[in-house]
Design an enzyme around this catalytic site. Sequence first.
Site, PDB file in Angstrom:
ATOM      1  N   SER A 118      18.075 -12.273  -4.544  1.00 53.71           N
ATOM      2  CA  SER A 118      18.260 -12.370  -5.980  1.00 53.71           C
ATOM      3  C   SER A 118      19.408 -11.485  -6.472  1.00 53.71           C
ATOM      4  O   SER A 118      20.498 -11.558  -5.924  1.00 53.71           O
ATOM      5  CB  SER A 118      16.938 -12.045  -6.653  1.00 53.71           C
ATOM      6  OG  SER A 118      16.909 -12.641  -7.906  1.00 53.71           O
TER       7      SER A 118
ATOM      8  N   LYS B 167      23.290 -10.938  -4.803  1.00 55.57           N
ATOM      9  CA  LYS B 167      24.615 -10.915  -5.434  1.00 55.57           C
ATOM     10  C   LYS B 167      25.361  -9.677  -4.907  1.00 55.57           C
ATOM     11  O   LYS B 167      26.545  -9.725  -4.575  1.00 55.57           O
ATOM     12  CB  LYS B 167      24.509 -10.842  -6.960  1.00 55.57           C
ATOM     13  CG  LYS B 167      23.576 -11.888  -7.627  1.00 55.57           C
ATOM     14  CD  LYS B 167      23.573 -11.779  -9.142  1.00 55.57           C
ATOM     15  CE  LYS B 167      22.299 -12.197  -9.870  1.00 55.57           C
ATOM     16  NZ  LYS B 167      21.882 -13.545  -9.912  1.00 55.57           N
TER      17      LYS B 167
ATOM     18  N   TRP C 255      15.938 -21.955 -11.509  1.00 56.60           N
ATOM     19  CA  TRP C 255      16.741 -21.009 -12.310  1.00 56.60           C
ATOM     20  C   TRP C 255      18.003 -20.596 -11.538  1.00 56.60           C
ATOM     21  O   TRP C 255      19.067 -20.404 -12.106  1.00 56.60           O
ATOM     22  CB  TRP C 255      15.863 -19.804 -12.621  1.00 56.60           C
ATOM     23  CG  TRP C 255      16.440 -18.747 -13.500  1.00 56.60           C
ATOM     24  CD1 TRP C 255      16.631 -17.433 -13.174  1.00 56.60           C
ATOM     25  CD2 TRP C 255      16.861 -18.864 -14.871  1.00 56.60           C
ATOM     26  NE1 TRP C 255      17.147 -16.740 -14.234  1.00 56.60           N
ATOM     27  CE2 TRP C 255      17.298 -17.598 -15.294  1.00 56.60           C
ATOM     28  CE3 TRP C 255      16.907 -19.939 -15.765  1.00 56.60           C
ATOM     29  CZ2 TRP C 255      17.790 -17.357 -16.570  1.00 56.60           C
ATOM     30  CZ3 TRP C 255      17.406 -19.696 -17.051  1.00 56.60           C
ATOM     31  CH2 TRP C 255      17.844 -18.422 -17.441  1.00 56.60           C
TER      32      TRP C 255
ATOM     33  N   HIS D 155      10.896 -18.457  -5.887  1.00 54.15           N
ATOM     34  CA  HIS D 155      11.866 -17.356  -5.808  1.00 54.15           C
ATOM     35  C   HIS D 155      11.220 -16.160  -5.106  1.00 54.15           C
ATOM     36  O   HIS D 155      10.374 -15.473  -5.696  1.00 54.15           O
ATOM     37  CB  HIS D 155      12.235 -16.996  -7.252  1.00 54.15           C
ATOM     38  CG  HIS D 155      13.341 -16.016  -7.389  1.00 54.15           C
ATOM     39  ND1 HIS D 155      14.646 -16.303  -7.044  1.00 54.15           N
ATOM     40  CD2 HIS D 155      13.351 -14.733  -7.846  1.00 54.15           C
ATOM     41  CE1 HIS D 155      15.409 -15.252  -7.299  1.00 54.15           C
ATOM     42  NE2 HIS D 155      14.645 -14.284  -7.784  1.00 54.15           N
TER      43      HIS D 155
END
Length: 413
Positions: A253, A257, A344, A394
């Site tokens: 998540s 990044k 998402w 997720h």
Amino acid sequence: MLLFFISMSISKAQTNYTESEVPFFEVPNPLTTFKGETISTNTAWEKSRRPELHAFFRENVYGRVPENLKIDSYNILEQDHNALNGKAKRTQVELTFTKNNKELSFTILLYLPKHVKNTAVFLGYNFYGNHTITEDESVIISTAWTDNNKEFGIENNTLTAASRGKRTNRWAIDKIIDAGYGLATIYYGEVDPDKNDFSDGIHHLLYGENQNQPKPDEWGSIAAWAWGLSKAMDYFETNPEIEATKVIAFGHSRLGKAALWAGANDQRFAGVISNNSGCGGAAMSKRKYGETLAVINQRFPHWFCTNFKQYNNNEEALVVDQHQLLALIAPRPLYVASAEEDRWADPRGEFLSAKYASSVYELYGKKGIGDMEMPSTNLPIHNTVAYHIRTGKHDVTDYDWEQYIKWANIHLR
Ligand code: GTR
């Protein structure tokens, strides 16, 4: 309160989850320079295209690190040669940085399999402290600021033993050690607390006179977390038990990044794993599906540099997209993973990004996604550029780790 509800419903209503409603978007060619020249060799990529893309992401997306800060000292806080029922060696090492009479320390928790020499290591941040990733009672509890979390018993922004082992489900330590890999993790809040406040964490050590927040092109929190991974790498290079040329940056998540940006900046990382990294990570920004730049920059104003905000509701103006961030990792192995219910994060946008990055891998004779279509769930592609979409939400699961280990066995050994 009313205002809050109104703004929540507006942003939810605006979220597009319908594939047929994704408008056409331009995919900037990784192999065409900003001036329009065509890149056809890896030498030309490294000489002109890679540097201009890297500079663009550095100054307009994540923000540049103002100065190269070296580790001031490191201190082994604790070590045990018989951890995890005797199969691993555990080390907890604190790295300290000083500048302008200010100090920052963070602690790496490291497990190495006992019977493997020169170990390859998965390195990744955790969300709630090193002590949450294992039931191991000896793992030191961080004193850094944390978000409250009722489910984990975290109150007053303070970590306690109540959250020990709460995230073991995300860290397949036994599988990793049994496969002969090491695992290193750091609580991300020690490098930079995840809140819109630049008075703490690493940022303020490097402020100039009268500065109290990063300049428009200077680092946000993602770049700070990426910096921390590189500093862990500096330490690994001093540790003879670790094969520093075989360290894979891993992250889930927002921390995915950070892992991607670390891999793009620091070519010492042998590979990168992006687990459900989504918007501002692996997912294409120009593709209007799931989280958008306006939403992410509003909810997390501290993650990216200030310059990035000019692209809120204005993605068309971006001369890059996230597949070019992935291309900066070439020719090193890259794994992008999605989850079916994680809409998402835009699973298809993550897949396309890996696919469009592949032309750069091909310049090096490496196998990317090529002309393959998005695979069905639980059917991984394990090329140098790897991808899977698994069932579920997720999260990081055992299934994800099983794939990462199989792929690392092919591309890292
Ligand atoms: C979400 C954010 C995502 C992702 C996620 C996470 O709220 O919108 O971009 O980073 O947090 O880190 O868990």
